[in-house]
Scaffold this active site. Sequence first.
Site, mmCIF file in Angstrom:
data_model
loop_
_atom_site.group_PDB
_atom_site.id
_atom_site.type_symbol
_atom_site.label_atom_id
_atom_site.label_comp_id
_atom_site.label_asym_id
_atom_site.label_seq_id
_atom_site.Cartn_x
_atom_site.Cartn_y
_atom_site.Cartn_z
ATOM 1 C CG HIS A 1 -1.966 -1.091 1.147
ATOM 2 N ND1 HIS A 1 -2.043 -2.077 2.100
ATOM 3 C CD2 HIS A 1 -2.912 -1.400 0.225
ATOM 4 C CE1 HIS A 1 -2.993 -2.923 1.774
ATOM 5 N NE2 HIS A 1 -3.539 -2.536 0.633
ATOM 6 C CB ILE B 1 0.419 6.170 2.371
ATOM 7 C CG1 ILE B 1 1.889 6.442 2.692
ATOM 8 C CG2 ILE B 1 -0.116 5.052 3.258
ATOM 9 C CD1 ILE B 1 2.097 7.234 3.966
ATOM 10 C CB CYS B 2 -3.164 2.972 -0.699
ATOM 11 S SG CYS B 2 -4.852 2.702 -1.158
ATOM 12 C CB ALA B 3 -3.815 4.492 4.876
ATOM 13 C CE1 TYR C 1 -7.860 7.046 -4.952
ATOM 14 C CE2 TYR C 1 -6.429 6.174 -3.243
ATOM 15 C CZ TYR C 1 -6.828 7.211 -4.055
ATOM 16 O OH TYR C 1 -6.192 8.406 -3.963
#
Lengths: 155, 335
Positions: A84, A91-93, B283
């Site tokens: 992530h 950041i993918c949070a 997402y």
Amino acid sequence: MALAHTRRLNKELAEIHAGTPVGINLVNADTFEKWLFTIEVMGTSEYEAKKFLLMFRFDNTYPISAPAVQFVVDDTHKAPVHPHVYSNGHICASILGREGWSPVLTVIAVCITIQSMLASCKKKEPPLDNDRYVPRAPENPKKVSISLMVSPLLA
Amino acid sequence: MSKRNRLQSLLDSSIADPSDFPQRELGHLDSSLTCKICREFYRGPVSLSCGHCFCSLCIRNSMTSKQECPVCRKCANEGQIRPVAALEEIVESWKAARALVLTLATANGESSRLTPEESISAIAGPSTPNKRRKLVSEDGLIDCPICHTFVPFDAINMHIDSGCKSTSTPSKPKQKAEWSKVFSKRSKDSAQESDPDRRLPKLNYHTMKEKQIRELLSQAELSTAGDKNALTARHQQWTILYNSNQDRSASQRQDLERIRKELKKWEAEGKARKVDIDDTDEYQRLHKQDFIELIERARRSRFHSHKPQSSRGREGGSPIEEPEVSEVTDPIEVD
Ligand SMILES: [Zn+2]
Ligand SMILES: [Zn+2]
Ligand SMILES: [Zn+2]
């Protein structure tokens, strides 16, 4: 009312100066636009003995909207390799998005989330679409368009 | 830093912080009276259906972004907002007593060289104990026993029957009539006294003409400059500021001129401009953390720190804002 976000950040800063959780350390908070922290994962993990630099950027919509948060990537710093975390530091949070953010969350709460995201990592690998994402991503992760970041959902 | 200086700096500081207290119990009490959004003492505290409380202004601002309780994430909307008069009174009493308690607690927690007289003189500020609040005003308004807002005497039954939603005598057929009533020159200065329970309605600006919005702004004696987006943003924020002021008890309310100034400040800060839309939410549904637990962890970690309090300083160069001096309003007395 004036500069409510700096008053709130000032409160958080006082708490941070009084002590931060283990592995989370303030590096710089000279302005109320940008703060830097080092993040370390304690105990055994994929990221043992590694320190990452986490950057927060605030505007006057904080804390109603989330800060812009990313790992610093430069000559001396790298982003952690994680499903992530893109190699440009984005950041993918969920808590950094509109849906997951809440104004009662704090800078330290975000640090703890990112720290535990790293701690729970089973396999060190970049997001599936890293090569597609990174060249097109804007500098500020809050300005990413929706079509760009999809792979973590599939991962 | 010497004892005296440290105490004085705490008292001078506009930044009251639970960690000012050497005793953890007092720190908890202190922080329980602060809003989880702004981290300051509740101003015009209101509750939602879930029971969580925030400053009226904080939660109204938050709802422009998301219609949910920021703590438990239950769906919430403006219609759920109820002033919590008892909490407001507790907060005001605590604010008045805080410096004294802090002095006693600090003197008790560590050895102090201050004599009691010195301690008292060090804290004898503007904080005077509140007198009793009146229950019925001169204009025949009555303090609703349920929500503690002032309601016209002849409307109290209807008000309670409506679940504290209705605020005045039977509603006017036309909204426009309502607006002009709120904003008309004749009633504007006495609006707060004559109808302190009034809230501005949430409007559907999309269906309104630019001219109508401009008209509303001009009736409220606000700037009418800018395009429809600017007018809408201004009136929206005016509604938030106005309504959150109305959620405060009569003795805590600010006059309309002060609220107009706050609106100007808000525009000067550039908040009126459209905020970047976070596209990230779609997402970013992974890693849904139990964030209440997270907050608890963050909070606990604070109390577990062992750094000396005196090191808790503002680092040099931080652009600390001028402390905002809150106006001391005279409490209303009952005969
Ligand atoms: Zn608040
Ligand atoms: Zn709630
Ligand atoms: Zn009521």
